[in-house]
Enzyme design. Structure first.
Site, PDB file in Angstrom:
ATOM      1  N   GLU A  43       0.586  -1.465   0.232  1.00 60.27           N
ATOM      2  CA  GLU A  43       0.019   0.231  -0.067  1.00 60.27           C
ATOM      3  C   GLU A  43       0.727   1.189  -0.444  1.00 60.27           C
ATOM      4  O   GLU A  43       1.676   1.413   0.524  1.00 60.27           O
ATOM      5  CB  GLU A  43      -1.136   0.187   1.091  1.00 60.27           C
ATOM      6  CG  GLU A  43      -2.007   1.196   0.935  1.00 60.27           C
ATOM      7  CD  GLU A  43      -2.939   1.592   2.516  1.00 60.27           C
ATOM      8  OE1 GLU A  43      -3.396   2.380   2.475  1.00 60.27           O
ATOM      9  OE2 GLU A  43      -2.694   0.559   3.458  1.00 60.27           O
ATOM     10  N   GLU A  68       5.088   4.729   3.570  1.00 60.52           N
ATOM     11  CA  GLU A  68       4.552   6.233   4.193  1.00 60.52           C
ATOM     12  C   GLU A  68       5.495   6.847   3.960  1.00 60.52           C
ATOM     13  O   GLU A  68       6.783   6.613   4.519  1.00 60.52           O
ATOM     14  CB  GLU A  68       4.282   5.551   5.154  1.00 60.52           C
ATOM     15  CG  GLU A  68       3.951   6.645   6.176  1.00 60.52           C
ATOM     16  CD  GLU A  68       2.735   7.988   5.248  1.00 60.52           C
ATOM     17  OE1 GLU A  68       1.595   7.626   4.905  1.00 60.52           O
ATOM     18  OE2 GLU A  68       3.406   9.163   5.094  1.00 60.52           O
ATOM     19  N   ASP A  97       9.782   8.305   0.444  1.00 59.73           N
ATOM     20  CA  ASP A  97       8.808   8.534  -1.039  1.00 59.73           C
ATOM     21  C   ASP A  97       8.564   8.017  -2.046  1.00 59.73           C
ATOM     22  O   ASP A  97       9.411   7.489  -3.002  1.00 59.73           O
ATOM     23  CB  ASP A  97       9.488   9.790  -1.493  1.00 59.73           C
ATOM     24  CG  ASP A  97       8.342  11.076  -2.368  1.00 59.73           C
ATOM     25  OD1 ASP A  97       7.868  10.335  -2.955  1.00 59.73           O
ATOM     26  OD2 ASP A  97       8.315  11.974  -1.838  1.00 59.73           O
ATOM     27  N   ASP A 119      -3.298  11.580  -1.250  1.00 58.16           N
ATOM     28  CA  ASP A 119      -3.246  13.026  -1.469  1.00 58.16           C
ATOM     29  C   ASP A 119      -3.388  13.744  -3.143  1.00 58.16           C
ATOM     30  O   ASP A 119      -3.338  12.879  -4.320  1.00 58.16           O
ATOM     31  CB  ASP A 119      -1.386  13.923  -1.235  1.00 58.16           C
ATOM     32  CG  ASP A 119      -1.618  12.960   0.137  1.00 58.16           C
ATOM     33  OD1 ASP A 119      -2.637  13.014   0.929  1.00 58.16           O
ATOM     34  OD2 ASP A 119       0.263  13.447   0.491  1.00 58.16           O
ATOM     35  N   ASP A 155     -12.609   9.448  -2.542  1.00 56.23           N
ATOM     36  CA  ASP A 155     -13.978  10.778  -2.548  1.00 56.23           C
ATOM     37  C   ASP A 155     -14.004  11.241  -2.904  1.00 56.23           C
ATOM     38  O   ASP A 155     -14.748  12.418  -2.658  1.00 56.23           O
ATOM     39  CB  ASP A 155     -13.631  10.246  -0.817  1.00 56.23           C
ATOM     40  CG  ASP A 155     -13.405  11.565   0.340  1.00 56.23           C
ATOM     41  OD1 ASP A 155     -12.033  11.778  -0.366  1.00 56.23           O
ATOM     42  OD2 ASP A 155     -13.979  12.716   0.948  1.00 56.23           O
ATOM     43  N   THR A 194     -10.850   2.147   5.062  1.00 51.09           N
ATOM     44  CA  THR A 194      -8.885   2.866   5.404  1.00 51.09           C
ATOM     45  C   THR A 194     -10.150   3.168   6.526  1.00 51.09           C
ATOM     46  O   THR A 194     -11.050   4.191   6.531  1.00 51.09           O
ATOM     47  CB  THR A 194      -8.594   3.589   4.112  1.00 51.09           C
ATOM     48  OG1 THR A 194      -9.063   4.875   3.736  1.00 51.09           O
ATOM     49  CG2 THR A 194      -8.757   2.327   2.951  1.00 51.09           C
TER      50      THR A 194
HETATM   51  N1  SAM Z   1      -3.895   5.456   3.173  1.00 49.18           N
HETATM   52  C1  SAM Z   1      -4.910   5.875   4.392  1.00 49.18           C
HETATM   53  C2  SAM Z   1      -6.288   5.713   4.504  1.00 49.18           C
HETATM   54  O1  SAM Z   1      -6.774   5.522   3.112  1.00 49.18           O
HETATM   55  O2  SAM Z   1      -6.314   6.097   5.419  1.00 49.18           O
HETATM   56  C3  SAM Z   1      -3.972   7.728   4.696  1.00 49.18           C
HETATM   57  C4  SAM Z   1      -4.325   8.204   3.925  1.00 49.18           C
HETATM   58  S1  SAM Z   1      -4.045  10.063   3.255  1.00 49.18           S
HETATM   59  C5  SAM Z   1      -5.000  11.289   2.921  1.00 49.18           C
HETATM   60  C6  SAM Z   1      -2.507   9.869   2.360  1.00 49.18           C
HETATM   61  C7  SAM Z   1      -1.504   9.514   2.871  1.00 49.18           C
HETATM   62  O3  SAM Z   1      -0.125   8.947   1.582  1.00 49.18           O
HETATM   63  C8  SAM Z   1      -0.853  10.526   3.721  1.00 49.18           C
HETATM   64  O4  SAM Z   1       0.034   9.870   4.685  1.00 49.18           O
HETATM   65  C9  SAM Z   1       0.727  10.585   2.605  1.00 49.18           C
HETATM   66  O5  SAM Z   1       1.677  11.254   3.638  1.00 49.18           O
HETATM   67  C10 SAM Z   1       1.059   9.471   1.967  1.00 49.18           C
HETATM   68  N2  SAM Z   1       1.956   9.924   0.819  1.00 49.18           N
HETATM   69  C11 SAM Z   1       1.534  10.361   0.673  1.00 49.18           C
HETATM   70  N3  SAM Z   1       2.005  11.304  -0.941  1.00 49.18           N
HETATM   71  C12 SAM Z   1       3.222   9.954  -0.455  1.00 49.18           C
HETATM   72  C13 SAM Z   1       3.948   9.602  -1.844  1.00 49.18           C
HETATM   73  N4  SAM Z   1       4.811  10.201  -2.352  1.00 49.18           N
HETATM   74  N5  SAM Z   1       5.139   8.392  -0.975  1.00 49.18           N
HETATM   75  C14 SAM Z   1       4.903   7.397   0.083  1.00 49.18           C
HETATM   76  N6  SAM Z   1       3.690   8.381   1.009  1.00 49.18           N
HETATM   77  C15 SAM Z   1       3.058   9.014   0.230  1.00 49.18           C
END
Ligand code: SAM
Length: 217
Positions: A43, A68, A97, A119, A155, A194
């Site tokens: 994930e 993450e 990243d 995001d 969403d 999630t």
């Molecule tokens: N997947 C979880 C959920 O559905 O509850 C968290 C959603 S949260 C909006 C998005 C997560 O993705 C954040 O914790 C952010 O730090 C991580 N994230 C965003 N861009 C990323 C990247 N390029 N590589 C790794 N993680 C990333």
């Protein structure tokens, strides 16, 4: 979610056996880490890890890797793991990243990819940073098995429409699409929520989902 400065988060992560440190050194060796030949599901952007850990409990013969970007968020996943009655042997975490995901997984080393509530990066000039963008799909193309697939939930309608439009130019196709997952008997079957999904669906937002594979499949 991005509490970047939680004191000691880097130290706690550094000490955790659940976190794979220097993950580039594990490229091509992920099954060895788990000590079995079970499939590897990842994930990307797992947040606090609820989905990943729930999936790991339901599917003990799948290996799950949660990726993450931020230490402070990953720390929350580690704290959640500590609260488990028993640690989950089929879960590992990586702080990175996802832009460099090809440095961490070998060619076709991954059986499935999950993107959940990624995001949105709403500005056009940031489109390349969106996890379902064609640039990221090209990265996933390298690491995902030929018969593997990717599942994406959100969403955010604009992000979802963008993601669907990216498929053709990127050489992928939809195996299934839902514009209201929680009222979709077929695609919503066995859905594991999630953290963000629970939050946004409780506000009445519909949840969008696609399952995609390469065109050539
Ligand atoms: N997947 C979880 C959920 O559905 O509850 C968290 C959603 S949260 C909006 C998005 C997560 O993705 C954040 O914790 C952010 O730090 C991580 N994230 C965003 N861009 C990323 C990247 N390029 N590589 C790794 N993680 C990333």
């Amino acid at each position: 979610m991005r509490l970047r400065n939680i004191a000691g988060s880097r130290e706690a992560i550094g000490e955790s056996d659940f976190v794979i440190h220097e993950p580039e050194n594990q490229k091509g060796n992920w099954q060895k880490i788990f000590g079995n030949n079970n499939p590897i599901h990842i994930e990307i952007g797992m947040g606090k890890g609820r989905f990943l850990m729930d999936m790991a409990k339901i599917h003990p013969s799948v290996n799950y890797v949660g990726i993450e970007k931020y230490s402070s968020v990953l720390l929350r996943a580690l704290q959640k793991m500590e609260r488990e009655e028993k640690p989950l042997p089929n879960v590992r975490f990586v702080r990175m990243d996802a832009e460099t995901i090809e440095a961490v997984f070998g060619v076709e080393e991954v059986d499935r990819i999950y993107l959940n509530f990624s995001d949105p990066w709403p500005k056009d000039r940031h489109a390349k940073r969106r996890l379902p963008s064609r640039e990221f799909l090209a990265r996933y193309d390298k690491i995902l098995k030929k018969d593997g697939w990717l599942e994406f939930k959100t969403d955010n309608e604009a992000l979802f429409r963008f993601a669907v439009e990216e498929l053709k130019p990127a050489g992928w196709k939809a195996l299934g699409i839902s514009y209201d997952l929680h009222h979709d008997d077929k695609m919503g079957q066995d859905n594991v929520m999630t953290e963000y999904e629970e939050r946004f669906s409780s506000l009445g937002n519909p949840i969008y989902k696609y399952v995609i594979a390469r065109d050539s499949r």
